[in-house]
Design a protein around this motif. Structure first.
Motif, PDB file in Angstrom:
ATOM      1  N   THR A  27      23.146 -62.961  17.125  1.00 16.44           N
ATOM      2  CA  THR A  27      22.804 -64.115  16.290  1.00 16.44           C
ATOM      3  C   THR A  27      21.603 -64.873  16.867  1.00 16.44           C
ATOM      4  OG1 THR A  27      25.062 -64.360  15.482  1.00 16.44           O
ATOM      5  CG2 THR A  27      23.659 -66.310  15.386  1.00 16.44           C
ATOM      6  N   ILE A  28      20.690 -65.238  15.995  1.00 15.59           N
ATOM      7  CA  ILE A  28      19.452 -65.892  16.409  1.00 15.59           C
ATOM      8  C   ILE A  28      19.678 -67.397  16.583  1.00 15.59           C
ATOM      9  CG2 ILE A  28      17.075 -66.416  15.726  1.00 15.59           C
ATOM     10  CD1 ILE A  28      17.097 -63.754  14.162  1.00 15.59           C
ATOM     11  N   VAL A  29      19.173 -67.943  17.683  1.00 10.20           N
ATOM     12  CA  VAL A  29      19.271 -69.369  17.979  1.00 10.20           C
ATOM     13  C   VAL A  29      17.875 -69.993  17.873  1.00 10.20           C
ATOM     14  CG1 VAL A  29      19.922 -71.114  19.696  1.00 10.20           C
ATOM     15  CG2 VAL A  29      21.207 -68.960  19.545  1.00 10.20           C
ATOM     16  N   THR A  30      17.765 -71.081  17.100  1.00  7.03           N
ATOM     17  CA  THR A  30      16.474 -71.757  16.939  1.00  7.03           C
ATOM     18  C   THR A  30      16.644 -73.259  17.152  1.00  7.03           C
ATOM     19  OG1 THR A  30      16.834 -71.978  14.546  1.00  7.03           O
ATOM     20  CG2 THR A  30      15.616 -70.039  15.302  1.00  7.03           C
ATOM     21  N   GLU A  31      15.525 -73.921  17.422  1.00 10.45           N
ATOM     22  CA  GLU A  31      15.520 -75.378  17.587  1.00 10.45           C
ATOM     23  C   GLU A  31      14.286 -75.941  16.899  1.00 10.45           C
ATOM     24  OE1 GLU A  31      15.897 -78.833  21.044  1.00 10.45           O
ATOM     25  OE2 GLU A  31      15.304 -76.793  21.577  1.00 10.45           O
ATOM     26  N   HIS A  32      14.501 -76.888  15.977  1.00  8.42           N
ATOM     27  CA  HIS A  32      13.405 -77.542  15.275  1.00  8.42           C
ATOM     28  C   HIS A  32      13.638 -79.041  15.287  1.00  8.42           C
ATOM     29  CE1 HIS A  32      11.758 -73.761  13.826  1.00  8.42           C
ATOM     30  NE2 HIS A  32      12.966 -73.406  13.388  1.00  8.42           N
ATOM     31  N   ASP A  33      12.665 -79.777  15.801  1.00 13.40           N
ATOM     32  CA  ASP A  33      12.745 -81.240  15.860  1.00 13.40           C
ATOM     33  C   ASP A  33      14.026 -81.697  16.542  1.00 13.40           C
ATOM     34  OD1 ASP A  33      10.330 -81.417  14.446  1.00 13.40           O
ATOM     35  OD2 ASP A  33      11.385 -81.291  12.518  1.00 13.40           O
ATOM     36  N   GLU A  43      16.092 -54.447  21.546  1.00  6.34           N
ATOM     37  CA  GLU A  43      14.639 -54.548  21.479  1.00  6.34           C
ATOM     38  C   GLU A  43      14.178 -55.997  21.321  1.00  6.34           C
ATOM     39  OE1 GLU A  43      13.178 -52.068  18.348  1.00  6.34           O
ATOM     40  OE2 GLU A  43      14.553 -50.427  18.811  1.00  6.34           O
ATOM     41  N   GLU A  44      14.983 -56.807  20.635  1.00  2.00           N
ATOM     42  CA  GLU A  44      14.554 -58.148  20.260  1.00  2.00           C
ATOM     43  C   GLU A  44      15.024 -59.250  21.204  1.00  2.00           C
ATOM     44  OE1 GLU A  44      12.563 -58.936  17.813  1.00  2.00           O
ATOM     45  OE2 GLU A  44      12.330 -56.922  17.002  1.00  2.00           O
ATOM     46  N   ALA A  45      16.198 -59.120  21.824  1.00  3.23           N
ATOM     47  CA  ALA A  45      16.741 -60.192  22.662  1.00  3.23           C
ATOM     48  C   ALA A  45      15.889 -60.393  23.909  1.00  3.23           C
ATOM     49  CB  ALA A  45      18.182 -59.870  23.052  1.00  3.23           C
ATOM     50  N   LEU A  46      15.844 -61.621  24.395  1.00  9.18           N
ATOM     51  CA  LEU A  46      15.017 -61.943  25.563  1.00  9.18           C
ATOM     52  C   LEU A  46      15.412 -61.135  26.790  1.00  9.18           C
ATOM     53  CD1 LEU A  46      14.771 -65.863  25.359  1.00  9.18           C
ATOM     54  CD2 LEU A  46      13.196 -64.155  24.430  1.00  9.18           C
ATOM     55  N   VAL A  47      16.702 -60.990  27.047  1.00  8.59           N
ATOM     56  CA  VAL A  47      17.153 -60.293  28.260  1.00  8.59           C
ATOM     57  C   VAL A  47      16.780 -58.819  28.247  1.00  8.59           C
ATOM     58  CG1 VAL A  47      19.052 -61.873  28.772  1.00  8.59           C
ATOM     59  CG2 VAL A  47      19.450 -59.923  27.239  1.00  8.59           C
ATOM     60  N   PHE A  48      16.411 -58.306  27.084  1.00  6.69           N
ATOM     61  CA  PHE A  48      15.983 -56.909  26.991  1.00  6.69           C
ATOM     62  C   PHE A  48      14.470 -56.779  26.836  1.00  6.69           C
ATOM     63  CE2 PHE A  48      20.414 -56.695  25.308  1.00  6.69           C
ATOM     64  CZ  PHE A  48      20.945 -55.902  26.303  1.00  6.69           C
ATOM     65  N   GLY A  49      13.765 -57.877  27.072  1.00  5.16           N
ATOM     66  CA  GLY A  49      12.310 -57.839  27.002  1.00  5.16           C
ATOM     67  C   GLY A  49      11.741 -58.204  25.653  1.00  5.16           C
ATOM     68  N   GLY A  50      12.588 -58.635  24.717  1.00  7.18           N
ATOM     69  CA  GLY A  50      12.115 -59.022  23.395  1.00  7.18           C
ATOM     70  C   GLY A  50      11.640 -60.465  23.348  1.00  7.18           C
ATOM     71  N   LYS A  51      11.418 -60.957  22.129  1.00  7.75           N
ATOM     72  CA  LYS A  51      10.871 -62.303  21.967  1.00  7.75           C
ATOM     73  C   LYS A  51      11.768 -63.212  21.121  1.00  7.75           C
ATOM     74  CE  LYS A  51       6.082 -60.660  22.316  1.00  7.75           C
ATOM     75  NZ  LYS A  51       4.746 -60.609  21.663  1.00  7.75           N
ATOM     76  N   THR A  52      12.981 -62.788  20.822  1.00  7.19           N
ATOM     77  CA  THR A  52      13.884 -63.574  19.978  1.00  7.19           C
ATOM     78  C   THR A  52      15.045 -64.103  20.801  1.00  7.19           C
ATOM     79  OG1 THR A  52      13.358 -62.140  18.093  1.00  7.19           O
ATOM     80  CG2 THR A  52      15.286 -63.553  17.881  1.00  7.19           C
ATOM     81  N   LEU A  53      15.277 -65.414  20.717  1.00  6.97           N
ATOM     82  CA  LEU A  53      16.389 -66.035  21.437  1.00  6.97           C
ATOM     83  C   LEU A  53      17.682 -65.789  20.674  1.00  6.97           C
ATOM     84  CD1 LEU A  53      17.520 -67.837  23.677  1.00  6.97           C
ATOM     85  CD2 LEU A  53      16.972 -69.822  22.241  1.00  6.97           C
TER      86      LEU A  53
END
Length: 520
Positions: free
Chosen positions: A321-327, A343-353
């Motif tokens: 599940t993607i976690v985001t923060e806005h304002d 591929e996408e998660a940070l702990v695997f070298g990706g750029k999506t939290l």
């Protein structure tokens, strides 16, 4: 030694296990699901067989819990064009079939529907006679325009005579076209039962192609002697032929497999189960070792139905599940990276939290490279975990029937998201092999037999009628391959039909037992 292969397809991962005839786990694997679903299944089968090194000829059972049918409805793809015949004129002309369906789903199955004379009252009396010439006209118009036909009649669970007659006429004119009958699928409640029947008819091709692909895949792996079963959403198995007639029964079989697997792994048969995958979390209840059945109409793909479904709450919350923060406002899900988490998660070298990154930062899991999330603020992590905990607390509270604390069994690869405490829970159980509970639930699933008949209590006592129904259900389970020594009644329903002659009652009995292993 004889073996069983269990496979369960999830939105993120496809899991497979191999067990022996004593239900001992021999091998397990968890592989990413694929866009076409089938290749992910074959990858999982290959991996679990390679790691086990067992004789392929000793694998006698293969069980598949699949999302193919659910995905087809949700995505509006690969559905049959359905001809709908409602036997209900003049009683139901005010509301046409599929009136409240999403437009894109109506477009996918077509608007080929007819309302014809017939149907029954709640006491079994005919509303009006069937007009066979009217039926033949409808069938002639449907010829060549549809791939399957759904037949619904008013109060057909009380009297199925008109549905059976129309089905007979259709097969005489159109041959072996798939025909779905509502009295075999849903309960009383015309529109919801009709909806379920139309969806069932629309899934025929999906079920057939899935079955053929599964058989071919097993043969490619050298598995030639296995009896093949599909998992259904009550925690038992159905043969491939049965699955092609009733593919709607595979919907929600994944969570059911997890509930059955959780019960087996923990040895607990009365508890709440929280199954956390990569994309979603499902909360269900074990009742006597089987999933508690829902007592309300359920929606599938935006359509209300009333066929048998497990009582579940699904959350858009999982390990991917993607976690985001806005304002300054934190949002957790429901979007997920799904099977792309590695591929996408940070702990695997990706750029999506993702929630997995948050769990690793909090020290709740050791996955991937923890240094890649060391920059996450501790206060932010606590807030995210608080949101996650509140979502789980609310879902668990909704599933409980009383305020008394209950044990909770935690399964699924995403269970790292849960700490050591949830509200209203007496203890949290994390059994061994929890991450493949769904595939194990498929592998240990039982075979069921069911009977539903109207008995006249002027000819026998209620106790005799119940005994006869139980006996027939037990015999059906044995015929389907269950070991007679393990068969037991798991469900019995007695509905008096006060207005039918002969003091009639409708009894539905269901028996289930373990598969019977036989050395060849």
């Amino acid at each position: 030694m004889i073996y069983s292969l269990g496979i369960d397809v999830g939105g993120t991962n496809t899991d497979a296990v191999l067990i022996n005839q004593n239900n001992e786990l021999m091998s397990k694997t968890k592989t990413p699901s694929t866009a076409d679903v089938t290749s992910g299944i074959l990858n999982a089968v290959h991996q679990v067989l390679e790691s086990s090194r067992v004789d392929r000829n000793k694998i006698r059972f293969a069980m598949l819990g699949t999302t193919h049918c659910t995905n087809a409805i949700v995505e509006r793809k690969r559905l049959c064009r359905v001809g709908v015949i409602r036997i209900a004129k003049p009683a139901t002309m005010a509301v046409v079939p599929m009136v409240d369906w999403p437009e894109d789903l109506v477009s996918a199955v077509g608007e080929n529907y007819y309302i014809v004379q017939g149907g029954h009252e709640f006491d079994g009396r005919e509303i009006t006679h069937l007009d066979e010439s009217e039926i033949l006209t409808c069938v002639s118009e449907l010829k060549g325009k549809v791939d399957a036909i759904a037949i619904t009649s008013v109060f057909s669970p009380i009297s199925s005579a008109h549905e059976l007659k129309v089905a007979e006429m259709i097969r005489e004119k159109l041959g072996d076209i798939p025909v779905s009958l509502s009295h075999e699928i849903g309960s009383i409640g015309l529109l919801e039962r009709e909806n379920a029947t139309i969806l069932n008819a629309a899934l025929h091709h999906v079920a057939k192609t899935t079955a053929q692909a599964f058989i071919k895949g097993l043969q490619q792996e050298g598995i030639q002697k296995a009896a093949i079963f599909f998992c259904q959403n009550d925690g038992t198995l159905m043969s491939i032929d049965y699955a092609m007639n009733y593919p709607i029964l595979t919907v929600a079989c994944g969570p059911t497999n997890s509930i059955r697997g959780a019960s087996y792994l923990s040895g607990v048969d009365e508890a709440i189960v929280l199954d956390i995958g990569g994309t979603t979390s499902d909360v269900g209840v074990i009742n006597k070792g089987f999933p508690r059945e829902s007592s309300v109409a359920e929606e599938i793909g935006g359509v209300r139905t009333n066929f048998r479904m497990p009582d579940l709450i699904s959350l858009g919350l999982g390990g991917g599940t993607i976690v985001t923060e806005h304002d300054g406002k934190i949002k957790v899900g429901p979007e997920s990276v799904g099977y792309l988490i590695t591929e996408e998660a940070l702990v695997f070298g990706g750029k999506t939290l993702t929630t997995t990154d948050v769990a690793v930062r909090a020290g709740m899991a050791s996955i991937g490279d923890a240094s890649r999330v060391s920059h996450l603020d501790e206060g932010f992590v606590r807030q995210v975990l608080g949101i996650i905990r509140n979502m789980f607390n609310e879902a668990v509270d909704k599933m409980k029937l009383s305020s008394d604390p209950m044990p909770l069994i935690l399964v699924g690869g995403g269970s790292i998201l849960v700490g050591d405490h949830l509200e209203g829970i007496s203890e949290i159980l994390r059994p061994d092999n929890y991450e493949v509970a769904n595939a194990l639930g498929a592998a240990i699933a039982q075979v069921s037999g069911q009977v539903e008949r109207v008995f006249s209590l002027s000819e026998m006592s209620r106790e005799q009628a119940l005994h006869q129904a139980k006996t027939i259900a037990t015999e059906e389970a044995v015929k389907a391959g269950a070991d007679p020594a393990t068969v037991h009644i798991v469900e019995i329903e007695d509905v008096p039909l006060a207005y039918l002659p002969g003091n009639a009652t409708r009894i539905r009995a269901k028996a289930a037992g373990d598969l019977k292993y036989q050395e060849s």
